[in-house]
Design a protein around this motif. Sequence first.
Motif, PDB file in Angstrom:
ATOM      1  N   TYR A  76       0.839  -1.204   0.000  1.00 50.03           N
ATOM      2  CA  TYR A  76       0.000   0.000   0.000  1.00 50.03           C
ATOM      3  C   TYR A  76       0.874   1.254   0.000  1.00 50.03           C
ATOM      4  O   TYR A  76       0.585   2.227  -0.703  1.00 50.03           O
ATOM      5  N   VAL A  77       1.940   1.229   0.774  1.00 46.58           N
ATOM      6  CA  VAL A  77       2.863   2.374   0.824  1.00 46.58           C
ATOM      7  C   VAL A  77       3.578   2.526  -0.509  1.00 46.58           C
ATOM      8  O   VAL A  77       3.690   3.630  -1.051  1.00 46.58           O
ATOM      9  N   ASP A  78       4.060   1.433  -1.071  1.00 47.31           N
ATOM     10  CA  ASP A  78       4.762   1.486  -2.358  1.00 47.31           C
ATOM     11  C   ASP A  78       3.866   2.063  -3.452  1.00 47.31           C
ATOM     12  O   ASP A  78       4.307   2.894  -4.255  1.00 47.31           O
ATOM     13  N   GLN A  79       2.613   1.643  -3.483  1.00 46.69           N
ATOM     14  CA  GLN A  79       1.663   2.164  -4.469  1.00 46.69           C
ATOM     15  C   GLN A  79       1.408   3.655  -4.236  1.00 46.69           C
ATOM     16  O   GLN A  79       1.339   4.434  -5.186  1.00 46.69           O
ATOM     17  N   PHE A  80       1.295   4.056  -2.984  1.00 49.77           N
ATOM     18  CA  PHE A  80       1.065   5.448  -2.632  1.00 49.77           C
ATOM     19  C   PHE A  80       2.233   6.317  -3.102  1.00 49.77           C
ATOM     20  O   PHE A  80       2.033   7.373  -3.710  1.00 49.77           O
ATOM     21  N   VAL A  81       3.440   5.872  -2.826  1.00 49.50           N
ATOM     22  CA  VAL A  81       4.643   6.611  -3.209  1.00 49.50           C
ATOM     23  C   VAL A  81       4.731   6.733  -4.729  1.00 49.50           C
ATOM     24  O   VAL A  81       5.019   7.807  -5.266  1.00 49.50           O
ATOM     25  N   GLU A  82       4.469   5.648  -5.413  1.00 50.63           N
ATOM     26  CA  GLU A  82       4.513   5.676  -6.887  1.00 50.63           C
ATOM     27  C   GLU A  82       3.456   6.618  -7.455  1.00 50.63           C
ATOM     28  O   GLU A  82       3.724   7.389  -8.372  1.00 50.63           O
ATOM     29  N   LEU A  83       2.271   6.575  -6.903  1.00 56.80           N
ATOM     30  CA  LEU A  83       1.169   7.403  -7.384  1.00 56.80           C
ATOM     31  C   LEU A  83       1.410   8.895  -7.136  1.00 56.80           C
ATOM     32  O   LEU A  83       1.147   9.728  -8.002  1.00 56.80           O
ATOM     33  N   THR A  84       1.927   9.237  -5.961  1.00 56.27           N
ATOM     34  CA  THR A  84       2.028  10.641  -5.566  1.00 56.27           C
ATOM     35  C   THR A  84       3.334  11.316  -6.003  1.00 56.27           C
ATOM     36  O   THR A  84       3.394  12.536  -6.101  1.00 56.27           O
ATOM     37  N   GLY A  85       4.396  10.542  -6.213  1.00 53.90           N
ATOM     38  CA  GLY A  85       5.692  11.125  -6.548  1.00 53.90           C
ATOM     39  C   GLY A  85       6.462  11.603  -5.330  1.00 53.90           C
ATOM     40  O   GLY A  85       7.562  12.131  -5.440  1.00 53.90           O
ATOM     41  N   TRP A  86       5.914  11.413  -4.155  1.00 54.35           N
ATOM     42  CA  TRP A  86       6.583  11.808  -2.914  1.00 54.35           C
ATOM     43  C   TRP A  86       7.458  10.665  -2.434  1.00 54.35           C
ATOM     44  O   TRP A  86       7.015   9.525  -2.376  1.00 54.35           O
ATOM     45  N   GLN A  87       8.684  10.973  -2.084  1.00 57.72           N
ATOM     46  CA  GLN A  87       9.625   9.996  -1.556  1.00 57.72           C
ATOM     47  C   GLN A  87       9.944  10.338  -0.099  1.00 57.72           C
ATOM     48  O   GLN A  87      10.911  11.048   0.182  1.00 57.72           O
ATOM     49  N   PRO A  88       9.126   9.897   0.844  1.00 58.77           N
ATOM     50  CA  PRO A  88       9.391  10.234   2.245  1.00 58.77           C
ATOM     51  C   PRO A  88      10.736   9.677   2.702  1.00 58.77           C
ATOM     52  O   PRO A  88      11.138   8.592   2.282  1.00 58.77           O
TER      53      PRO A  88
END
Length: 177
Positions: free
Chosen positions: A104-116
């Motif tokens: 879920y986190v990996d998909q979120f990061v890919e979708l948003t472009g944010w790299q926390p």
Amino acid sequence: MNVLIVYGTTEGQTRKIAERVAKDVSGRGHAVEVHDAGESDANVDLNAFQAVVVAGSVHQEQHQKAIKNFATAHSKQLNSRPSAFVSVSFSAALEDTRPEAQRYVDQFVELTGWQPRMTLLLGGAVRFTEYDYFQEQVVKFIVMKRGLAADDGGDREFTDWNALDGFVGAFLKSAAD
């Protein structure tokens, strides 16, 4: 350091987590502001903050739309400063489903472009007392299937508060470096 905490919540547990983060950050001598991504005041100027923590919960395999929109709209600013993501889900609470929570986190990061800079997978809560009959039956089935007591119908919290406290401390230390 001035720290922004933005959260998205469906049942209230992520708000409780964001408030705990704020108390911890403040207790360590930093200024802090907390904003609900679902509210109109979530449109804040990120330039006023040296660090940002975003917390969002997962429902039906997705983080809240408000959190996705916030991270997407501010991805460049979030990427330019220390930032952390706390992903709250039932999957994160159980060792055998943590890979699912990470997806879920990996998909979120890919979708948003944010790299926390840092991420934390954190268990949420089940609130049987707030569900309608259908929701209650579905959640009870999931909880019982995974071997957790749920037949009493009581609410149950799966949040590891010690892990959250350690995460906040590590994030603030890394943000100050």
